[in-house]
Design an enzyme around this catalytic site. Structure first.
Site, mmCIF file in Angstrom:
data_model
loop_
_atom_site.group_PDB
_atom_site.id
_atom_site.type_symbol
_atom_site.label_atom_id
_atom_site.label_comp_id
_atom_site.label_asym_id
_atom_site.label_seq_id
_atom_site.Cartn_x
_atom_site.Cartn_y
_atom_site.Cartn_z
ATOM 1 N N PRO A 128 0.810 -1.217 0.000
ATOM 2 C CG PRO A 128 -0.932 -1.607 1.499
ATOM 3 C CD PRO A 128 0.368 -2.190 1.009
ATOM 4 C CB SER A 132 6.446 4.117 -8.356
ATOM 5 O OG SER A 132 5.440 4.008 -9.336
ATOM 6 C CB THR A 158 -1.123 -10.207 -11.323
ATOM 7 O OG1 THR A 158 -1.074 -8.794 -11.490
ATOM 8 C CG2 THR A 158 -1.794 -10.854 -12.522
ATOM 9 N NE ARG A 268 -21.373 3.040 -40.066
ATOM 10 C CZ ARG A 268 -22.638 3.089 -39.680
ATOM 11 N NH1 ARG A 268 -23.348 1.994 -39.621
ATOM 12 N NH2 ARG A 268 -23.172 4.249 -39.338
ATOM 13 C CD GLN A 279 -5.967 12.105 -47.302
ATOM 14 O OE1 GLN A 279 -6.370 13.239 -47.054
ATOM 15 N NE2 GLN A 279 -5.091 11.853 -48.242
ATOM 16 C CD GLN A 336 -13.165 9.363 -32.411
ATOM 17 O OE1 GLN A 336 -13.285 9.032 -31.241
ATOM 18 N NE2 GLN A 336 -13.788 10.403 -32.926
ATOM 19 C CB ILE A 337 -12.216 3.451 -36.622
ATOM 20 C CG1 ILE A 337 -10.991 4.319 -36.963
ATOM 21 C CG2 ILE A 337 -12.689 2.676 -37.848
ATOM 22 C CD1 ILE A 337 -9.735 3.543 -37.315
ATOM 23 C CD GLU A 363 5.143 -7.530 -14.847
ATOM 24 O OE1 GLU A 363 6.280 -7.633 -15.340
ATOM 25 O OE2 GLU A 363 4.326 -8.467 -14.794
ATOM 26 N N GLY A 364 5.874 -1.543 -13.370
ATOM 27 C CA GLY A 364 6.560 -0.269 -13.565
ATOM 28 C C GLY A 364 5.744 0.629 -14.475
HETATM 29 N N1 CAA Z 1 17.410 -3.763 -13.473
HETATM 30 C C1 CAA Z 1 18.448 -4.088 -12.659
HETATM 31 N N2 CAA Z 1 18.762 -3.380 -11.552
HETATM 32 C C2 CAA Z 1 17.999 -2.303 -11.286
HETATM 33 C C3 CAA Z 1 16.906 -1.915 -12.077
HETATM 34 C C4 CAA Z 1 16.632 -2.699 -13.216
HETATM 35 N N3 CAA Z 1 15.609 -2.418 -14.013
HETATM 36 N N4 CAA Z 1 16.342 -0.820 -11.535
HETATM 37 C C5 CAA Z 1 17.058 -0.515 -10.432
HETATM 38 N N5 CAA Z 1 18.054 -1.414 -10.295
HETATM 39 C C6 CAA Z 1 19.071 -1.461 -9.243
HETATM 40 C C7 CAA Z 1 19.968 -0.220 -9.287
HETATM 41 O O1 CAA Z 1 20.997 -0.364 -10.242
HETATM 42 C C8 CAA Z 1 20.493 -0.178 -7.861
HETATM 43 O O2 CAA Z 1 21.479 -1.186 -7.721
HETATM 44 P P1 CAA Z 1 22.913 -0.903 -7.030
HETATM 45 O O3 CAA Z 1 22.664 -0.961 -5.585
HETATM 46 O O4 CAA Z 1 23.778 -2.014 -7.512
HETATM 47 O O5 CAA Z 1 23.368 0.461 -7.483
HETATM 48 C C9 CAA Z 1 19.287 -0.674 -7.046
HETATM 49 O O6 CAA Z 1 18.456 -1.384 -7.960
HETATM 50 C C10 CAA Z 1 18.477 0.466 -6.431
HETATM 51 O O7 CAA Z 1 18.081 1.299 -7.489
HETATM 52 P P2 CAA Z 1 18.053 2.873 -7.359
HETATM 53 O O8 CAA Z 1 19.207 3.363 -6.549
HETATM 54 O O9 CAA Z 1 17.915 3.392 -8.749
HETATM 55 O O10 CAA Z 1 16.717 3.061 -6.498
HETATM 56 P P3 CAA Z 1 15.531 4.084 -6.681
HETATM 57 O O11 CAA Z 1 14.666 3.921 -5.502
HETATM 58 O O12 CAA Z 1 16.059 5.449 -7.010
HETATM 59 O O13 CAA Z 1 14.779 3.567 -8.006
HETATM 60 C C11 CAA Z 1 13.222 2.089 -9.107
HETATM 61 C C12 CAA Z 1 14.328 2.233 -8.097
HETATM 62 C C13 CAA Z 1 13.845 1.987 -10.491
HETATM 63 C C14 CAA Z 1 12.259 3.254 -9.085
HETATM 64 C C15 CAA Z 1 12.503 0.781 -8.705
HETATM 65 O O14 CAA Z 1 11.981 0.913 -7.395
HETATM 66 C C16 CAA Z 1 11.396 0.391 -9.639
HETATM 67 O O15 CAA Z 1 11.655 -0.226 -10.679
HETATM 68 N N6 CAA Z 1 10.125 0.671 -9.253
HETATM 69 C C17 CAA Z 1 8.979 0.152 -9.957
HETATM 70 C C18 CAA Z 1 8.545 -1.123 -9.284
HETATM 71 C C19 CAA Z 1 7.715 -1.977 -10.164
HETATM 72 O O16 CAA Z 1 7.986 -2.155 -11.355
HETATM 73 N N7 CAA Z 1 6.702 -2.577 -9.556
HETATM 74 C C20 CAA Z 1 5.891 -3.489 -10.251
HETATM 75 C C21 CAA Z 1 5.169 -4.308 -9.255
HETATM 76 S S1 CAA Z 1 5.105 -5.976 -9.696
HETATM 77 C C22 CAA Z 1 3.744 -6.106 -10.689
HETATM 78 O O17 CAA Z 1 3.167 -5.182 -11.177
HETATM 79 C C23 CAA Z 1 3.493 -7.531 -10.925
HETATM 80 C C24 CAA Z 1 2.144 -7.922 -11.271
HETATM 81 O O18 CAA Z 1 1.449 -8.484 -10.456
HETATM 82 C C25 CAA Z 1 1.702 -7.784 -12.686
#
Ligand code: CAA
Length: 380
Positions: A128, A132, A158, A268, A279, A336-337, A363-364
């Site tokens: 919660p 991100s 999921t 259509r 067009q 829209q189409i 997933e981000g």
């Molecule tokens: N691949 C590999 N390593 C990564 C990475 C990536 N994509 N992103 C960050 N890292 C590593 C960094 O290199 C760093 O490693 P080191 O300690 O070796 O330097 C470490 O992770 C920490 O990263 P940051 O210092 O950049 O940390 P931050 O807090 O500034 O940023 C972030 C991190 C990129 C924002 C990360 O938190 C992030 O990706 N957030 C999004 C989370 C996400 O995708 N959640 C999805 C939930 S799962 C889901 O949706 C599943 C489902 O059910 C469908």
């Protein structure tokens, strides 16, 4: 780079397409309406080898490459994006991490049934107050002899309701920040693990999403993936591959929207001819086709980088960013189409729009993908 598909990749894509059209399509509208999980379909996908596509046969997987996986997820999602995400989470989030970091004990006990589709997995990172901002995990894991005790709450999970196994990150050493996060493999029937509220979602309604409560959940230390403290690295590396899966899912939605728009525009009639002669419509179709083609090239490029053992962090995020943009925009233009017909359930395009939006969030988010891309660009 050569983008020609091999005979094997083509036959896997065609098998996924046949399965989607014959076995998934007939029930997709009703399952969306009822928010009904496709249990039988998932079990058939397992029998066909689609639930552990990239896992080695040694661990009951299909030993396929990531390009084949992306092609299959696209085909399945073209017909039903809910099934696409169920498959993607099991393959690229749960099975991938287990195979890469799991002990032989964990692989025997969990990976084999997950890769063969006998069991289903869920990936539990979000909380919660940590979406991100995933480094700030609140769920705690305290070592107590030969086991950990977990307390906290996960959300947006999921497959959470129907999963048998949870791939879960928790903070085992707060003093170390994200280097104190550990990944655990947890059985659903572990006392204290509570499957919470099932979300009532805008789209991908036949996949389930829920919260997960952890109240003094005892997890054996042997269920730690890799070693304590590398959980965040595991989550991030696993999500890189997951982003290829979500991008492929988004491509499927975009392609389905485009095909529906072409079909409708040829049928259509307005102003004495099919609207495809106009067009205004042709420009929309051209824009959709360009977006899809560009996104597909990036997604396949990323899958290929993964198959070749190269770093694919940047390309996976680029592919997800672009393909999810293509999905939302192609679905909008398809509506829209279709005009008013696009706004009602009779035609599928309204579902495509509802299903597309989440690809820019889970997933981000798209904003997080830009952060990941920029950090890769500016590295060194
Ligand atoms: N691949 C590999 N390593 C990564 C990475 C990536 N994509 N992103 C960050 N890292 C590593 C960094 O290199 C760093 O490693 P080191 O300690 O070796 O330097 C470490 O992770 C920490 O990263 P940051 O210092 O950049 O940390 P931050 O807090 O500034 O940023 C972030 C991190 C990129 C924002 C990360 O938190 C992030 O990706 N957030 C999004 C989370 C996400 O995708 N959640 C999805 C939930 S799962 C889901 O949706 C599943 C489902 O059910 C469908």
């Amino acid at each position: 780079m050569n983008f020609d598909l091999t005979e094997e990749q083509i036959s896997i894509r065609d098998a996924a397409r046949d399965f989607a059209e014959n076995e998934i399509a007939p029930s997709s509208v009703e399952r969306d309406l009822k928010s009904e999980f496709p249990k039988e379909i998932v079990s058939k996908l397992g029998e066909l080898g689609f639930m552990g596509m990239m896992v080695s046969p040694e661990w009951s997987g299909s030993g396929m490459d990531s390009v084949s996986y992306a092609l299959a997820v696209e085909e399945i999602s073209k017909v039903d994006a809910s099934v696409g995400v169920i498959m993607s989470v099991n393959n690229s989030l749960v099975c991938y991490g287990l195979e890469k970091w799991g002990s032989d004990y964990l692989k025997e006990k969990y990976l084999k049934p997950l890769a063969s589709g006998k069991k289903l997995g869920a990936f539990c990172l979000s909380e919660p107050e940590a979406g991100s901002d995933a480094t700030h995990q609140r769920t705690e894991a305290q070592l107590n002899g030969d086991h950990y005790v977990l307390n906290g709450m996960k959300n947006w999970i999921t497959n959470g309701v129907n999963a048998d196994v949870y791939f879960l990150q928790a903070m085992s050493d707060k003093s170390k920040g994200y280097k104190g996060i550990t990944t655990f493999i947890i059985d659903k029937d572990t006392p204290g693990l509570e499957v919470g509220k099932k979300e009532d979602k805008l789209g991908i309604r036949s996949s389930d999403t829920c919260t997960l409560g952890l109240n003094n959940v005892k997890v054996p230390a042997e269920n730690v993936l890799g070693e304590p403290g590398i959980g965040f690295k595991i989550a991030m590396q696993t999500l890189n591959g997951g982003r290829i899966g979500v991008a492929a899912q988004a491509l499927g939605i975009a392609q389905a929207s485009y095909e529906a728009a072409v079909k409708y525009s040829k049928q259509r009639k307005a102003f004495n001819s099919p609207i495809s002669d106009l067009q205004a419509i042709q420009f929309k179709l051209a824009d959709m086709a360009v977006l899809i083609e560009a996104a597909r090239l990036v997604v396949l490029f990323s899958a290929k980088e993964k198959d070749e053992g190269k770093s694919y962090t940047k390309s996976a995020s680029m592919g997800k960013l672009l393909a999810s943009h293509a999905a939302v925009n192609c679905a909008l233009e398809a509506i829209q189409i279709h005009g008013g017909y696009g706004y009602v359930r009779e035609y599928l395009v309204e579902r495509f729009l509802r299903d597309s939006k989440i690809t820019q969030i889970y997933e981000g988010t798209s904003e997080i993908q830009k952060i990941v891309i920029a950090r890769e660009l500016l590295r060194n």
